[in-house]
Scaffold this motif. Structure first.
Motif, PDB file in Angstrom:
ATOM      1  N   ARG A  24     -12.128  -2.322  -6.641  1.00  0.00           N
ATOM      2  CA  ARG A  24     -11.980  -1.715  -5.314  1.00  0.00           C
ATOM      3  C   ARG A  24     -10.644  -2.150  -4.695  1.00  0.00           C
ATOM      4  O   ARG A  24      -9.922  -1.337  -4.130  1.00  0.00           O
ATOM      5  CB  ARG A  24     -13.159  -2.118  -4.421  1.00  0.00           C
ATOM      6  CG  ARG A  24     -13.169  -1.420  -3.085  1.00  0.00           C
ATOM      7  CD  ARG A  24     -14.505  -1.513  -2.366  1.00  0.00           C
ATOM      8  NE  ARG A  24     -15.307  -2.671  -2.696  1.00  0.00           N
ATOM      9  CZ  ARG A  24     -15.115  -3.874  -2.161  1.00  0.00           C
ATOM     10  NH1 ARG A  24     -14.165  -4.072  -1.299  1.00  0.00           N
ATOM     11  NH2 ARG A  24     -15.896  -4.873  -2.506  1.00  0.00           N
ATOM     12  N   ASN A  25     -10.332  -3.440  -4.837  1.00  0.00           N
ATOM     13  CA  ASN A  25      -9.096  -3.944  -4.229  1.00  0.00           C
ATOM     14  C   ASN A  25      -7.848  -3.472  -4.958  1.00  0.00           C
ATOM     15  O   ASN A  25      -6.818  -3.192  -4.354  1.00  0.00           O
ATOM     16  CB  ASN A  25      -9.104  -5.478  -4.183  1.00  0.00           C
ATOM     17  CG  ASN A  25     -10.117  -5.967  -3.172  1.00  0.00           C
ATOM     18  OD1 ASN A  25     -10.424  -5.272  -2.207  1.00  0.00           O
ATOM     19  ND2 ASN A  25     -10.655  -7.156  -3.390  1.00  0.00           N
ATOM     20  N   GLU A  26      -7.938  -3.418  -6.297  1.00  0.00           N
ATOM     21  CA  GLU A  26      -6.740  -3.098  -7.073  1.00  0.00           C
ATOM     22  C   GLU A  26      -6.519  -1.602  -7.240  1.00  0.00           C
ATOM     23  O   GLU A  26      -5.390  -1.139  -7.282  1.00  0.00           O
ATOM     24  CB  GLU A  26      -6.821  -3.752  -8.469  1.00  0.00           C
ATOM     25  CG  GLU A  26      -6.881  -5.276  -8.449  1.00  0.00           C
ATOM     26  CD  GLU A  26      -5.643  -5.902  -7.830  1.00  0.00           C
ATOM     27  OE1 GLU A  26      -4.539  -5.384  -8.069  1.00  0.00           O
ATOM     28  OE2 GLU A  26      -5.785  -6.900  -7.088  1.00  0.00           O
TER      29      GLU A  26
ATOM     30  N   GLY B 251      -9.090   0.902  -5.960  1.00  0.00           N
ATOM     31  CA  GLY B 251      -9.778   1.697  -4.949  1.00  0.00           C
ATOM     32  C   GLY B 251     -11.021   2.377  -5.497  1.00  0.00           C
ATOM     33  O   GLY B 251     -11.702   3.105  -4.785  1.00  0.00           O
TER      34      GLY B 251
ATOM     35  N   GLN C  65      -7.473  -4.042   5.503  1.00  0.00           N
ATOM     36  CA  GLN C  65      -6.637  -5.122   4.978  1.00  0.00           C
ATOM     37  C   GLN C  65      -5.424  -5.405   5.869  1.00  0.00           C
ATOM     38  O   GLN C  65      -5.022  -6.559   6.025  1.00  0.00           O
ATOM     39  CB  GLN C  65      -6.154  -4.782   3.556  1.00  0.00           C
ATOM     40  CG  GLN C  65      -7.264  -4.737   2.522  1.00  0.00           C
ATOM     41  CD  GLN C  65      -7.921  -6.089   2.316  1.00  0.00           C
ATOM     42  OE1 GLN C  65      -7.242  -7.106   2.231  1.00  0.00           O
ATOM     43  NE2 GLN C  65      -9.242  -6.121   2.285  1.00  0.00           N
TER      44      GLN C  65
ATOM     45  N   ASP D 133      -8.597   5.413  -0.636  1.00  0.00           N
ATOM     46  CA  ASP D 133      -8.891   4.386   0.374  1.00  0.00           C
ATOM     47  C   ASP D 133      -7.725   3.411   0.529  1.00  0.00           C
ATOM     48  O   ASP D 133      -7.639   2.703   1.523  1.00  0.00           O
ATOM     49  CB  ASP D 133     -10.150   3.590  -0.032  1.00  0.00           C
ATOM     50  CG  ASP D 133     -11.410   4.435   0.065  1.00  0.00           C
ATOM     51  OD1 ASP D 133     -11.350   5.508   0.691  1.00  0.00           O
ATOM     52  OD2 ASP D 133     -12.437   4.025  -0.504  1.00  0.00           O
ATOM     53  N   ARG D 134      -6.854   3.390  -0.496  1.00  0.00           N
ATOM     54  CA  ARG D 134      -5.742   2.433  -0.477  1.00  0.00           C
ATOM     55  C   ARG D 134      -4.404   3.117  -0.161  1.00  0.00           C
ATOM     56  O   ARG D 134      -3.341   2.548  -0.405  1.00  0.00           O
ATOM     57  CB  ARG D 134      -5.632   1.754  -1.851  1.00  0.00           C
ATOM     58  CG  ARG D 134      -6.863   0.956  -2.248  1.00  0.00           C
ATOM     59  CD  ARG D 134      -6.729   0.403  -3.654  1.00  0.00           C
ATOM     60  NE  ARG D 134      -5.423  -0.193  -3.891  1.00  0.00           N
ATOM     61  CZ  ARG D 134      -5.078  -1.405  -3.505  1.00  0.00           C
ATOM     62  NH1 ARG D 134      -5.954  -2.164  -2.885  1.00  0.00           N
ATOM     63  NH2 ARG D 134      -3.864  -1.866  -3.740  1.00  0.00           N
TER      64      ARG D 134
ATOM     65  N   THR E 107      -9.473   1.046   3.250  1.00  0.00           N
ATOM     66  CA  THR E 107      -9.067  -0.280   2.780  1.00  0.00           C
ATOM     67  C   THR E 107      -7.771  -0.717   3.451  1.00  0.00           C
ATOM     68  O   THR E 107      -7.624  -1.886   3.840  1.00  0.00           O
ATOM     69  CB  THR E 107      -8.882  -0.273   1.246  1.00  0.00           C
ATOM     70  OG1 THR E 107     -10.067   0.253   0.660  1.00  0.00           O
ATOM     71  CG2 THR E 107      -8.625  -1.651   0.690  1.00  0.00           C
ATOM     72  N   VAL E 108      -6.845   0.221   3.581  1.00  0.00           N
ATOM     73  CA  VAL E 108      -5.562  -0.105   4.222  1.00  0.00           C
ATOM     74  C   VAL E 108      -5.808  -0.585   5.654  1.00  0.00           C
ATOM     75  O   VAL E 108      -5.265  -1.614   6.086  1.00  0.00           O
ATOM     76  CB  VAL E 108      -4.636   1.139   4.253  1.00  0.00           C
ATOM     77  CG1 VAL E 108      -3.304   0.802   4.928  1.00  0.00           C
ATOM     78  CG2 VAL E 108      -4.396   1.651   2.849  1.00  0.00           C
TER      79      VAL E 108
ATOM     80  N   TYR F 127       0.856  -1.194   0.000  1.00  0.00           N
ATOM     81  CA  TYR F 127       0.000   0.000   0.000  1.00  0.00           C
ATOM     82  C   TYR F 127       0.888   1.239   0.000  1.00  0.00           C
ATOM     83  O   TYR F 127       1.797   1.354   0.822  1.00  0.00           O
ATOM     84  CB  TYR F 127      -0.934  -0.004   1.213  1.00  0.00           C
ATOM     85  CG  TYR F 127      -1.992  -1.072   1.103  1.00  0.00           C
ATOM     86  CD1 TYR F 127      -3.131  -0.854   0.346  1.00  0.00           C
ATOM     87  CD2 TYR F 127      -1.823  -2.305   1.725  1.00  0.00           C
ATOM     88  CE1 TYR F 127      -4.096  -1.846   0.213  1.00  0.00           C
ATOM     89  CE2 TYR F 127      -2.779  -3.299   1.601  1.00  0.00           C
ATOM     90  CZ  TYR F 127      -3.919  -3.068   0.840  1.00  0.00           C
ATOM     91  OH  TYR F 127      -4.855  -4.048   0.698  1.00  0.00           O
TER      92      TYR F 127
END
Lengths: 226, 411
Positions: free
Chosen positions: B360-362, B364, B160, B202-203, B156-157, B112
């Motif tokens: 979203r994961n890759e 954001g 995760q 978010d990431r 997200t960080v 991240y």
């Protein structure tokens, strides 16, 4: 006044070799409301053709077929469908039950083209023919005699004025045939429907007070007989 | 009621072929809706990912790389803007912009990105009417005289990496994380966690820009350099256009070591234009699947016509009109298509949820699978209408069934 009146009815078929064969030539025929009449005829004498013409399934080459005041012979295809739905119940030799449908659904279909299908009425009819415990069975799950009973119930489902029965006991053993015939006659009487039955089975024909040779009515059958 | 009873019986009787046909329609329908909606929502989402900034000033290189690196926190950094150039821009061209927020990148925590910036970033509306808001804690300390080794982390960080307020971490050098790599000696503590914003932020782990510039192990000669400057131009349309054009001339034409991105939105739009062919190919594949599926309905029903002739003849003998039989077949065909449409919505939901999760994961960026779109009405209606249309062919065959001929059982 007659329920069914036929005049100068002619129906012929074209044979594969191209020659036309007349199978029906009925100068005059009538059936009163509530009358039960049996017609005797051997194979090939035009029994089914005669009934199919009356039912409007076949269009005659000439003549008039008056049923409930309408001439089926000149009616359009949809008018004939309508007449069949409103006035005629047909019991076929091979029953012609719809295999994918339950007994109840078969009877419901019998009434649904003349008006709204009434489950209560259909259930009552199946009760009347002794199949109260077989409503949800499909024809393939019933004995031949039971299938015939479903066919009788279906033929009466639209409260017809006229029931046509084409060799209705032809596929039944003598005991079942006797029962089926009794049932058809009783139910027709109860519903004040006229019955026109064609058969070659003398045992069946003997039970009718009113029984004629088809050859007496159908001139073409006389030719075949000769 | 009668018509539906006949249709239900037929579908039940031909359950396998009905099922296979409906699934193929569902695939076509789901693919069509997904391609359309994913394309529409990703374009909208990507175009919205400006973070509230109109333009970017960065080192000479690809404008796309600059946008991806600065706003999407993807791709490698194209280099550095010298401290001198950054100061010159801030002081000399102040009349052209409302805000100029510097960012510096080069470190990560377990993949991240750690981005150094100023608190001004949190004052900008990243989307209309929306600023980055804290879900917990507070922003890092940063003023003219002091900055702390503190971090505000994206939602997200936090989720995760399982980081919470007051947790500490040591940054790793580089934009990508390598297993076994030694971290920097600096220890940062988490002071704030942002609410989900549905943006690449978010990431991201946000720290004071000085922290990144002066990180242990970083070359002190580049301590004042920044990776890019995010610029919010004047609100006035004329002044904004003038400012953009002026900076475009000054940096893109007047220098050889800096790049000015006039419009972040235009760069993203150009990116999508470059991939328009792929979207077009996908759409045509989906059209093809839908047409093949509709042909499947036709074949499936048409093939049953011979075995059903007797059924139609019996129904006609019972008084059914030819038009009733015709309607049964057309409606049956439309019903199979409608079943396919229902499956299509399931296919659509699966594809959208998968795409949403991946994006979203890759990156954001958030998609909204449940958000209605006109295509979700158009495609189902067209599919059912198409199903009814192809049903006309077998219906015409059923319409012409000879009753007398087909009443006798065929062996």
């Amino acid at each position: 006044m007659s329920l069914l009146k036929i005049r100068q009815l002619i129906k012929s078929y074209k044979a594969p070799e191209g020659v036309r064969h007349t199978v029906l030539e009925v100068p005059e025929f009538s059936l009163e409301a509530g009358q039960q009449l049996a017609l005797r005829g051997a194979s090939g004498t035009g029994k089914t053709t005669f009934l199919n013409c009356i039912a409007g399934i076949l269009r005659p080459d000439a003549g008039d077929i008056e049923l409930a005041g309408q001439n089926i012979a000149i009616a359009s295809e949809s008018q004939r469908d309508e007449l069949r739905a409103q006035h005629i119940g047909y019991i076929f030799q091979t029953f012609n039950l719809l295999q994918g449908y339950t007994c109840l659904e078969n009877v419901l279909l019998g009434m649904s083209f003349s008006g709204p299908a009434n489950t209560q009425q259909a259930t009552a009819l199946l009760n009347r023919v002794g199949l109260a415990d077989r409503m949800d069975y499909r024809p393939g799950e019933l004995s031949v005699g039971q299938q015939q009973r479903v066919a009788v119930a279906r033929a009466l489902a639209n409260r017809p004025n006229l029931v046509l029965a084409d060799e209705p006991t032809g596929n039944l053993d003598p005991q079942n045939a006797q029962e089926a015939l009794q049932l058809i006659r009783e139910v027709c009487r109860e519903n004040t429907a006229a019955l026109l039955l064609v058969s070659h089975d003398q045992g069946v024909l003997d039970q009718f007070e009113d029984c004629h040779d088809l050859a007496e009515i159908n001139k073409a059958a006389k030719e075949v007989a000769k | 009621m009668t018509i539906w009873m006949i249709i239900r019986n037929s579908l039940r009787h031909h359950a396998l072929s009905t099922g296979i046909t409906a699934v193929s329609i569902g695939l076509g329908c789901g693919l069509l809706m997904s391609v359309w909606v994913v394309n529409f929502q990703t374009q909208r989402a990507f175009k919205n990912v400006t973070g509230g900034f109109d333009s970017i000033l960065g080192p000479r290189g690809s404008q796309l790389q600059l946008v991806l690196n600065s706003l999407f926190h993807m791709d490698s950094s194209p280099g550095l803007v010298k401290a001198f150039d950054y100061r010159l821009f801030r002081e000399k061209y102040k009349r052209f912009y409302n805000r100029a927020v510097p960012i510096a990148v080069g470190d990560n925590l377990k993949g991240y990105r750690i981005v150094g910036t100023t608190l001004e970033l949190f004052e900008v509306e990243h989307s209309p009417g929306q600023k980055y808001e804290l879900a917990a804690g507070e922003k890092f300390i940063q003023n003219a005289t002091q900055w702390n080794k503190e971090a505000v982390i994206g939602h997200t960080v936090a989720a995760q990496l399982g980081l919470g307020i007051n947790d500490t971490f040591q940054p790793y050098h580089g934009l990508n994380f390598t297993e076994g790599q030694m971290p920097h000696k600096d220890i940062y503590s988490v002071t704030g966690i942002l609410k989900p914003s549905g943006t690449p932020a978010d990431r991201v782990i946000w720290i004071p820009i000085e922290g990144l510039q002066q990180m242990d192990g970083h070359d002190p000669r580049f301590a004042g350099d920044v990776s890019a400057v995010l610029i919010q131009m004047s609100d006035n349309t004329t002044a904004r256009a003038f400012g953009m054009n002026s900076l475009d001339s000054i940096y893109n034409k007047g220098t050889d070591h800096l790049t000015f991105v006039k419009s972040n939105e235009d760069v993203v739009a150009r990116l999508f234009d470059q991939f328009a062919w792929a979207e077009s190919v996908l759409r045509w594949v989906a059209y093809l699947v839908a047409v093949v599926a509709a042909a499947g309905v036709l074949a499936s029903i048409y093939n049953t016509m011979n075995e059903r002739r007797r059924e139609f003849a019996i129904l006609r003998a019972l008084g059914a009109r030819r038009s009733t039989i015709f309607s049964v077949i057309v409606l049956e065909s439309a019903t199979i298509a409608a079943l396919g449409v229902l499956i299509g919505f399931a296919v659509y939901a699966i594809i959208l949820l998968a795409a949403e999760g991946t994006l979203r994961n890759e990156i954001g960026v958030s998609l909204h699978p449940m958000e209605p779109h006109k295509v979700m009405l158009i495609v189902p209606v067209v599919m059912v209408a198409f199903g009814a249309l192809v049903g006309i062919i077998p219906a015409a065959k059923a319409y012409g069934t000879d009753v007398a001929k087909n009443l006798t059982p065929q062996s």
